[in-house]
Design an enzyme around this catalytic site. Sequence first.
Site, PDB file in Angstrom:
ATOM      1  N   LYS A  60      -8.565  11.260  -5.173  1.00  0.00           N
ATOM      2  CA  LYS A  60      -9.411  10.077  -4.996  1.00  0.00           C
ATOM      3  C   LYS A  60     -10.838  10.506  -4.665  1.00  0.00           C
ATOM      4  O   LYS A  60     -11.799   9.948  -5.199  1.00  0.00           O
ATOM      5  CB  LYS A  60      -8.845   9.175  -3.885  1.00  0.00           C
ATOM      6  CG  LYS A  60      -7.618   8.397  -4.361  1.00  0.00           C
ATOM      7  CD  LYS A  60      -6.936   7.624  -3.247  1.00  0.00           C
ATOM      8  CE  LYS A  60      -5.665   6.973  -3.809  1.00  0.00           C
ATOM      9  NZ  LYS A  60      -4.926   6.158  -2.863  1.00  0.00           N
ATOM     10  N   GLN A 104      -4.042   5.514   3.198  1.00  0.00           N
ATOM     11  CA  GLN A 104      -3.006   6.014   2.295  1.00  0.00           C
ATOM     12  C   GLN A 104      -1.613   5.696   2.842  1.00  0.00           C
ATOM     13  O   GLN A 104      -1.339   5.889   4.029  1.00  0.00           O
ATOM     14  CB  GLN A 104      -3.189   7.537   2.115  1.00  0.00           C
ATOM     15  CG  GLN A 104      -2.314   8.147   1.056  1.00  0.00           C
ATOM     16  CD  GLN A 104      -2.637   7.659  -0.356  1.00  0.00           C
ATOM     17  OE1 GLN A 104      -3.773   7.283  -0.664  1.00  0.00           O
ATOM     18  NE2 GLN A 104      -1.640   7.634  -1.204  1.00  0.00           N
ATOM     19  N   ASP A 127      -7.674  -1.848  -1.525  1.00  0.00           N
ATOM     20  CA  ASP A 127      -6.268  -1.781  -1.929  1.00  0.00           C
ATOM     21  C   ASP A 127      -5.715  -3.187  -2.161  1.00  0.00           C
ATOM     22  O   ASP A 127      -4.612  -3.331  -2.692  1.00  0.00           O
ATOM     23  CB  ASP A 127      -5.452  -1.137  -0.796  1.00  0.00           C
ATOM     24  CG  ASP A 127      -4.897   0.219  -1.169  1.00  0.00           C
ATOM     25  OD1 ASP A 127      -4.771   0.495  -2.375  1.00  0.00           O
ATOM     26  OD2 ASP A 127      -4.580   0.987  -0.246  1.00  0.00           O
TER      27      ASP A 127
HETATM   28  N1  LIG Z   1      -2.903   2.846   0.106  1.00  0.00           N
HETATM   29  C1  LIG Z   1      -2.221   3.190  -0.993  1.00  0.00           C
HETATM   30  N2  LIG Z   1      -1.214   4.067  -0.886  1.00  0.00           N
HETATM   31  C2  LIG Z   1      -0.520   4.384  -2.015  1.00  0.00           C
HETATM   32  C3  LIG Z   1      -0.876   3.855  -3.277  1.00  0.00           C
HETATM   33  C4  LIG Z   1      -1.944   2.927  -3.333  1.00  0.00           C
HETATM   34  O1  LIG Z   1      -2.307   2.369  -4.411  1.00  0.00           O
HETATM   35  N3  LIG Z   1      -2.601   2.629  -2.167  1.00  0.00           N
HETATM   36  N4  LIG Z   1      -0.231   4.271  -4.434  1.00  0.00           N
HETATM   37  C5  LIG Z   1       0.684   5.397  -4.370  1.00  0.00           C
HETATM   38  C6  LIG Z   1       0.070   6.751  -4.577  1.00  0.00           C
HETATM   39  N5  LIG Z   1      -1.152   6.841  -5.391  1.00  0.00           N
HETATM   40  C7  LIG Z   1      -2.305   6.435  -4.848  1.00  0.00           C
HETATM   41  O2  LIG Z   1      -2.503   6.317  -3.685  1.00  0.00           O
HETATM   42  C8  LIG Z   1      -1.172   7.536  -6.630  1.00  0.00           C
HETATM   43  C9  LIG Z   1      -0.036   7.989  -7.237  1.00  0.00           C
HETATM   44  C10 LIG Z   1      -0.093   8.743  -8.419  1.00  0.00           C
HETATM   45  C11 LIG Z   1      -1.308   9.035  -9.005  1.00  0.00           C
HETATM   46  C12 LIG Z   1      -1.418   9.879 -10.218  1.00  0.00           C
HETATM   47  O3  LIG Z   1      -2.506  10.071 -10.726  1.00  0.00           O
HETATM   48  N6  LIG Z   1      -0.332  10.441 -10.747  1.00  0.00           N
HETATM   49  C13 LIG Z   1      -0.369  11.348 -11.852  1.00  0.00           C
HETATM   50  C14 LIG Z   1       0.375  12.607 -11.503  1.00  0.00           C
HETATM   51  C15 LIG Z   1      -0.256  13.324 -10.338  1.00  0.00           C
HETATM   52  C16 LIG Z   1       0.509  14.575  -9.925  1.00  0.00           C
HETATM   53  O4  LIG Z   1       0.436  15.554 -10.660  1.00  0.00           O
HETATM   54  O5  LIG Z   1       1.159  14.554  -8.855  1.00  0.00           O
HETATM   55  C17 LIG Z   1       0.263  10.707 -13.078  1.00  0.00           C
HETATM   56  O6  LIG Z   1       1.124   9.827 -12.911  1.00  0.00           O
HETATM   57  O7  LIG Z   1      -0.110  11.094 -14.178  1.00  0.00           O
HETATM   58  C18 LIG Z   1      -2.440   8.567  -8.402  1.00  0.00           C
HETATM   59  C19 LIG Z   1      -2.388   7.826  -7.237  1.00  0.00           C
HETATM   60  C20 LIG Z   1       1.409   5.437  -3.043  1.00  0.00           C
HETATM   61  N7  LIG Z   1       0.505   5.263  -1.951  1.00  0.00           N
END
Ligand SMILES: Nc1nc2c(c(=O)[nH]1)N[C@@H](CN(C=O)c1ccc(C(=O)N[C@@H](CCC(=O)O)C(=O)O)cc1)CN2
Length: 298
Positions: A60, A104, A127
Amino acid sequence: MKHDPALSGKLIDGKAIARRLTDHVKAEAEALRERTGKIPGLAVVLVGNDPASEVYVKNKAIQTHRAGMRSFMHMLPETTGQDELLELIDRLNADPQIHGILVQLPLPAQLDPIVVTNAIAPEKDVDGLGEVNAGRLSLGIDGLVPCTPLGCLMLLKETLPDLRGLHAVVIGASNLVGKPMAQLLLKEGCTVSVGHIDTRDPQGLAREGDILVVATGKNGLVRGDWIKPGATVIDVGITRISLPDGKTRLVGDVAFDEAAPIAGHITPVPGGVGPMTIACLLHNTLQAARTVLERPQA
Ligand SMILES: Nc1nc2c(c(=O)[nH]1)N[C@@H](CN(C=O)c1ccc(C(=O)N[C@@H](CCC(=O)O)C(=O)O)cc1)CN2
Ligand SMILES: [Mg+2]
């Protein structure tokens, strides 16, 4: 992950769509800076050292800089108490350099996520999880919309220009994804069904969906025979699994190899919904900054 070239026309490329959105946010943030002299700022708070969360908050910060915005990181120990976290949120609420605040999730057990997210000022709640923005969404009023479901909607609109009248089935009823996703789809004119842990026949329900959004956190739950032929499938799940050779791999809640030949369009994991979550966070931070910086003066 490599995919069969025969499936390439079916894949919804979240990575490319997220890059396009991030480029757009960057251009708009620069235009806002020219108009107001101010740079949008995003504060991200991480409590504890969950390794996946550490990766997400780092990404992020990188993406925030890439979009020409300011990033403020607050890494707190696992033992942080609720009062201490609420005090930090109060300081961030009062800081004019910060336009968006995100805590988070998941949080350590001693912290109540509902109380914590509600402490964020509604105009900085990028969020969209606090009661003001959640209420606005349920009333169909403009506000800040949770990043993952907003990203899912953008991906759906890439393949289905008009969602009106389609049956959308959402599997999973979390506050973070399932519930706001259902509200967004309703607003688009879909007929919406939500399946959850107590749903008696989730497979039968899923098979009715012209659109199927899956956000359960149970990897591989949705098999090929859960998919209506030609459906658009959005897989929100991300689980890291260990392979027999000691390596690890990210997988979704949908058994991709079974579902892809049946679906009309499908998101991969990784490279589908995940990148959109971060791009939509930047989009929401820009929206929050514009709302405050370009508010008409009384
Ligand atoms: N306050 C928050 N917490 C969480 C959220 C949220 O939206 N707000 N969402 C999830 C986690 N998350 C962001 O926080 C998130 C998850 C996955 C990815 C992402 O880019 N994934 C990639 C793979 C990344 C890797 O290699 O591990 C993909 O899917 O291609 C971004 C953000 C829970 N918590
Ligand atoms: Mg924890």
